[in-house]
Design a protein around this motif. Structure first.
Motif, PDB file in Angstrom:
ATOM      1  N   ARG A  21      -8.434 -41.245  12.737  1.00 30.56           N
ATOM      2  CA  ARG A  21      -8.467 -39.858  13.207  1.00 30.56           C
ATOM      3  C   ARG A  21      -8.131 -38.944  12.039  1.00 30.56           C
ATOM      4  O   ARG A  21      -7.026 -38.961  11.514  1.00 30.56           O
ATOM      5  CB  ARG A  21      -7.453 -39.688  14.346  1.00 30.56           C
ATOM      6  CG  ARG A  21      -7.459 -38.332  15.027  1.00 30.56           C
ATOM      7  CD  ARG A  21      -6.483 -38.328  16.184  1.00 30.56           C
ATOM      8  NE  ARG A  21      -5.117 -38.526  15.728  1.00 30.56           N
ATOM      9  CZ  ARG A  21      -4.286 -37.558  15.363  1.00 30.56           C
ATOM     10  NH1 ARG A  21      -4.686 -36.295  15.390  1.00 30.56           N
ATOM     11  NH2 ARG A  21      -3.060 -37.833  14.973  1.00 30.56           N
ATOM     12  N   LEU A  22      -9.104 -38.155  11.596  1.00 29.70           N
ATOM     13  CA  LEU A  22      -8.899 -37.333  10.398  1.00 29.70           C
ATOM     14  C   LEU A  22      -7.758 -36.341  10.571  1.00 29.70           C
ATOM     15  O   LEU A  22      -7.088 -35.988   9.598  1.00 29.70           O
ATOM     16  CB  LEU A  22     -10.197 -36.595  10.054  1.00 29.70           C
ATOM     17  CG  LEU A  22     -11.397 -37.484   9.704  1.00 29.70           C
ATOM     18  CD1 LEU A  22     -12.612 -36.628   9.393  1.00 29.70           C
ATOM     19  CD2 LEU A  22     -11.075 -38.398   8.524  1.00 29.70           C
ATOM     20  N   ALA A  23      -7.541 -35.914  11.803  1.00 26.64           N
ATOM     21  CA  ALA A  23      -6.470 -34.942  12.044  1.00 26.64           C
ATOM     22  C   ALA A  23      -5.091 -35.513  11.767  1.00 26.64           C
ATOM     23  O   ALA A  23      -4.114 -34.759  11.685  1.00 26.64           O
ATOM     24  CB  ALA A  23      -6.541 -34.436  13.488  1.00 26.64           C
ATOM     25  N   ILE A  24      -5.010 -36.843  11.588  1.00 22.70           N
ATOM     26  CA  ILE A  24      -3.698 -37.433  11.307  1.00 22.70           C
ATOM     27  C   ILE A  24      -3.120 -36.868  10.012  1.00 22.70           C
ATOM     28  O   ILE A  24      -1.909 -36.775   9.842  1.00 22.70           O
ATOM     29  CB  ILE A  24      -3.792 -38.973  11.242  1.00 22.70           C
ATOM     30  CG1 ILE A  24      -2.387 -39.586  11.250  1.00 22.70           C
ATOM     31  CG2 ILE A  24      -4.573 -39.439  10.020  1.00 22.70           C
ATOM     32  CD1 ILE A  24      -2.383 -41.094  11.378  1.00 22.70           C
ATOM     33  N   PHE A  25      -3.999 -36.448   9.100  1.00 20.48           N
ATOM     34  CA  PHE A  25      -3.514 -35.916   7.829  1.00 20.48           C
ATOM     35  C   PHE A  25      -2.962 -34.502   7.971  1.00 20.48           C
ATOM     36  O   PHE A  25      -2.398 -33.961   7.028  1.00 20.48           O
ATOM     37  CB  PHE A  25      -4.619 -35.966   6.785  1.00 20.48           C
ATOM     38  CG  PHE A  25      -4.932 -37.364   6.329  1.00 20.48           C
ATOM     39  CD1 PHE A  25      -4.066 -38.037   5.486  1.00 20.48           C
ATOM     40  CD2 PHE A  25      -6.076 -38.011   6.756  1.00 20.48           C
ATOM     41  CE1 PHE A  25      -4.339 -39.329   5.068  1.00 20.48           C
ATOM     42  CE2 PHE A  25      -6.363 -39.299   6.351  1.00 20.48           C
ATOM     43  CZ  PHE A  25      -5.491 -39.964   5.504  1.00 20.48           C
TER      44      PHE A  25
ATOM     45  N   GLN B  26     -16.255 -40.400  10.998  1.00 20.84           N
ATOM     46  CA  GLN B  26     -14.978 -40.182  11.682  1.00 20.84           C
ATOM     47  C   GLN B  26     -14.926 -38.810  12.353  1.00 20.84           C
ATOM     48  O   GLN B  26     -14.351 -38.646  13.434  1.00 20.84           O
ATOM     49  CB  GLN B  26     -13.812 -40.313  10.692  1.00 20.84           C
ATOM     50  CG  GLN B  26     -13.742 -41.653   9.994  1.00 20.84           C
ATOM     51  CD  GLN B  26     -13.880 -42.821  10.940  1.00 20.84           C
ATOM     52  OE1 GLN B  26     -12.975 -43.131  11.708  1.00 20.84           O
ATOM     53  NE2 GLN B  26     -15.020 -43.497  10.900  1.00 20.84           N
ATOM     54  N   ALA B  27     -15.535 -37.826  11.704  1.00 16.46           N
ATOM     55  CA  ALA B  27     -15.532 -36.474  12.275  1.00 16.46           C
ATOM     56  C   ALA B  27     -16.370 -36.394  13.542  1.00 16.46           C
ATOM     57  O   ALA B  27     -16.110 -35.561  14.413  1.00 16.46           O
ATOM     58  CB  ALA B  27     -16.061 -35.480  11.240  1.00 16.46           C
ATOM     59  N   GLY B  28     -17.369 -37.280  13.683  1.00 22.35           N
ATOM     60  CA  GLY B  28     -18.274 -37.183  14.818  1.00 22.35           C
ATOM     61  C   GLY B  28     -18.008 -38.163  15.936  1.00 22.35           C
ATOM     62  O   GLY B  28     -18.602 -38.042  17.018  1.00 22.35           O
ATOM     63  N   ARG B  29     -17.127 -39.147  15.731  1.00 20.78           N
ATOM     64  CA  ARG B  29     -16.907 -40.169  16.752  1.00 20.78           C
ATOM     65  C   ARG B  29     -15.779 -39.796  17.691  1.00 20.78           C
ATOM     66  O   ARG B  29     -14.791 -39.167  17.290  1.00 20.78           O
ATOM     67  CB  ARG B  29     -16.596 -41.520  16.109  1.00 20.78           C
ATOM     68  CG  ARG B  29     -17.817 -42.247  15.572  1.00 20.78           C
ATOM     69  CD  ARG B  29     -17.456 -43.659  15.161  1.00 20.78           C
ATOM     70  NE  ARG B  29     -17.040 -44.462  16.301  1.00 20.78           N
ATOM     71  CZ  ARG B  29     -17.869 -45.212  17.020  1.00 20.78           C
ATOM     72  NH1 ARG B  29     -19.160 -45.258  16.729  1.00 20.78           N
ATOM     73  NH2 ARG B  29     -17.424 -45.921  18.024  1.00 20.78           N
ATOM     74  N   ARG B  30     -15.935 -40.246  18.933  1.00 19.33           N
ATOM     75  CA  ARG B  30     -14.899 -39.985  19.928  1.00 19.33           C
ATOM     76  C   ARG B  30     -13.673 -40.871  19.694  1.00 19.33           C
ATOM     77  O   ARG B  30     -12.535 -40.455  19.911  1.00 19.33           O
ATOM     78  CB  ARG B  30     -15.464 -40.245  21.326  1.00 19.33           C
ATOM     79  CG  ARG B  30     -14.529 -39.851  22.442  1.00 19.33           C
ATOM     80  CD  ARG B  30     -15.226 -39.966  23.784  1.00 19.33           C
ATOM     81  NE  ARG B  30     -14.380 -39.527  24.866  1.00 19.33           N
ATOM     82  CZ  ARG B  30     -14.759 -39.491  26.139  1.00 19.33           C
ATOM     83  NH1 ARG B  30     -15.994 -39.870  26.474  1.00 19.33           N
ATOM     84  NH2 ARG B  30     -13.930 -39.088  27.075  1.00 19.33           N
ATOM     85  N   GLU B  31     -13.911 -42.126  19.274  1.00 22.91           N
ATOM     86  CA  GLU B  31     -12.824 -43.044  18.972  1.00 22.91           C
ATOM     87  C   GLU B  31     -13.003 -43.551  17.542  1.00 22.91           C
ATOM     88  O   GLU B  31     -13.506 -44.649  17.314  1.00 22.91           O
ATOM     89  CB  GLU B  31     -12.821 -44.226  19.948  1.00 22.91           C
ATOM     90  CG  GLU B  31     -12.456 -43.848  21.372  1.00 22.91           C
ATOM     91  CD  GLU B  31     -12.300 -45.074  22.254  1.00 22.91           C
ATOM     92  OE1 GLU B  31     -11.314 -45.823  22.053  1.00 22.91           O
ATOM     93  OE2 GLU B  31     -13.157 -45.287  23.122  1.00 22.91           O
ATOM     94  N   PRO B  32     -12.602 -42.756  16.567  1.00 28.03           N
ATOM     95  CA  PRO B  32     -12.832 -43.131  15.165  1.00 28.03           C
ATOM     96  C   PRO B  32     -11.867 -44.211  14.703  1.00 28.03           C
ATOM     97  O   PRO B  32     -10.820 -44.448  15.314  1.00 28.03           O
ATOM     98  CB  PRO B  32     -12.574 -41.815  14.426  1.00 28.03           C
ATOM     99  CG  PRO B  32     -11.572 -41.108  15.273  1.00 28.03           C
ATOM    100  CD  PRO B  32     -11.924 -41.455  16.690  1.00 28.03           C
TER     101      PRO B  32
END
Length: 479
Positions: free
Chosen positions: A260-264, A251-257
């Motif tokens: 999105r980890l930043a959601i947290f 998830q950290a490396g994909r453009r369209e995960p």
């Protein structure tokens, strides 16, 4: 108000009925099989150790695929995924009903879990689409949606007993067929459409997170039987950790995960999901061990024990629909959540005082109503905060995360409290005193979990009174 607007508003509330019905069905399918299990064991050839997988196959598939279901709702449209989930649930129900052996039965239950994993996040996304533009209506809608869960759990116990006694066990699955067909017919007319969005499904991410969550749930539900320190538990648990670690890296490396980890980093979203996880971890063990106490200590059969849970169910539904929205409007969602979890702690602690020579009226009813009041006041604000904290285009993802949090919390809490109960005498079948000691210890553990939830919510939630509600805007209409 114009006739068109009035018609659209009326249709939204009919749509909410279908959404609440979906929640009702997803929960009912976890409880309706309980009374039927002994007959299924004889007819299908289950061993005592494998019989629990009639329940676990559903839970593992459900919990493992919720994030994928949420992502698909965002990309393909919640209405389309909602309808697909009902179709899959229908197929799984038919398979489980016609099964003549262990393998097909477990496959059918797993397919039912896949359908539930598509239905649940899509249903919450549709709820937000329909009511997210009006804070007051949103709170009311979430309250009705939340009340459907305890109703489904209790209805499952009732219907399972009636169907098993007067028909036969396959009908606990066939019951889903007409309901799923009705939902499929009603969905296009009632649910808002959303055009599919451009984007890709992170299949590798979906495989790793599904495998990781499924392995984690598997390890948790098996641990009380094979041992928490057994090689199986440790190896499967390690596999779960490794798969989830790979998922995070992807998830950290994909453009369209997939997620999105930043959601947290969204304010309050992580805190609200922790609250949901701890609510599941406290509430589900309480319901489970209370049912065992009624049957194995007080001597009630399955059907009367289900009836004994009816006052608690009615009380929690009333609290969710009437009391929770008013408390949220009065003091804000954070204080309502902390108050609810604190009351739940008191109710669970009171339930832990059960006696081997007790009765329903003195040992169960008063304390269970206190616990129900706490759950009703805590569930609605925690769910509302989790859903409304995310961006609109990530509603499906937020729904998948919050459903996953509650399901994983339920599995973890039940497994841990089962171990606590066993260590304190709950394995001594036929000894009411030992059983009561074990169940009491599990209820104390559940009370501790609820207390931790209250403290964490008080510390971690940072919001003004109305921060959990979306900004006022024109209510959405059904398209």
């Amino acid at each position: 108000m114009s006739n068109v607007t009035a018609s659209g508003s009326s249709r939204r509330w009919w749509a909410l009925g279908l959404i609440a019905g979906a929640q009702f069905m997803v929960i009912m399918d976890t409880s309706i099989i309980g009374v039927a299990l002994p007959e299924m064991r004889v007819d299908l050839g289950f061993t005592p150790g494998s019989l629990s997988w009639v329940f676990n196959a559903y839970v593992v598939a459900f919990g493992g695929l919720l994030l994928l279901g949420g992502r698909l709702s965002d990309l393909l449209g919640a209405r389309r995924v909602f309808a697909t989930g009902w179709a899959v649930l229908l197929i799984g129900s038919v398979l489980a009903g016609v099964a003549g052996g262990v393998g097909l039965e477990l496959a059918g239950r797993a397919v039912q879990g896949v359908g539930a994993a598509l239905i649940a996040p899509a249903a919450l996304t549709l709820l937000m689409m329909l009511f997210g533009g009006n804070p007051k209506e949103l709170t009311k809608a979430i309250a009705l949606y939340g009340a459907a869960a305890p109703a489904g759990g209790t209805a499952g116990v009732f219907l399972g007993g009636v169907i098993t006694q007067y028909l036969s066990w396959p009908w606990v699955f066939y019951l889903n067929v007409p309901i799923a067909l009705a939902a499929l017919i009603a969905t296009p007319a009632l649910m808002p459409a959303a055009a599919p969005r451009r984007g890709s499904v992170d299949l590798l991410g979906a495989l790793t997170v599904t495998g990781g969550l499924a392995a984690g749930v598997y390890a948790i539900v098996r641990a009380p039987e094979v041992g928490w320190a057994s090689a199986q538990t440790l190896l499967v648990g390690l596999a779960a950790v490794l798969l989830l670690g790979v998922f995070v890296a992807i998830q950290a490396g994909r453009r369209e995960p997939l997620m999105r980890l930043a959601i947290f980093r969204t304010p309050n979203l992580a805190a609200a999901n922790v609250a949901q996880l701890l609510l599941g971890a406290a509430w589900v063990p309480m319901w489970f061990f209370l049912n065992l106490y009624l049957q194995q200590v007080l001597g009630l059969s399955a059907f009367p024990s289900g009836a004994a849970l009816l006052p608690m169910t009615s009380f929690i539904m009333l609290g969710m629909i009437v009391a929770a929205p008013r408390l949220i409007a009065s003091v804000g969602p954070k204080k309502a959540l902390v108050t609810g979890m604190s009351i739940l702690t008191v109710g669970l602690a009171a339930l832990s005082l059960i006696r081997s020579t007790g009765s329903f009226w003195t040992d169960v009813l008063p304390a269970s109503l206190i616990a129900a009041a706490g759950m009703s006041l805590a569930f609605i604000p925690s769910l509302g905060i989790a859903l409304s904290s995310a961006r609109p285009e990530e509603g499906g993802l937020a729904s998948g995360i919050v459903n996953t949090s509650y399901q994983i919390g339920s599995a973890l809490g039940l497994a841990a409290m089962t171990a606590v109960a066993a260590a304190n005498g709950a394995d001594e079948v036929g000894d009411p005193s030992a059983l009561t000691n074990g169940y009491s210890a599990a209820l104390v553990g559940a009370a501790v979990i609820a207390a931790v939830g209250a403290v964490l919510a008080a510390i971690t939630l940072r919001m003004p009174r109305q921060a959990a509600q979306p900004a006022d805007r024109e209510p959405s209409t059904v398209r």
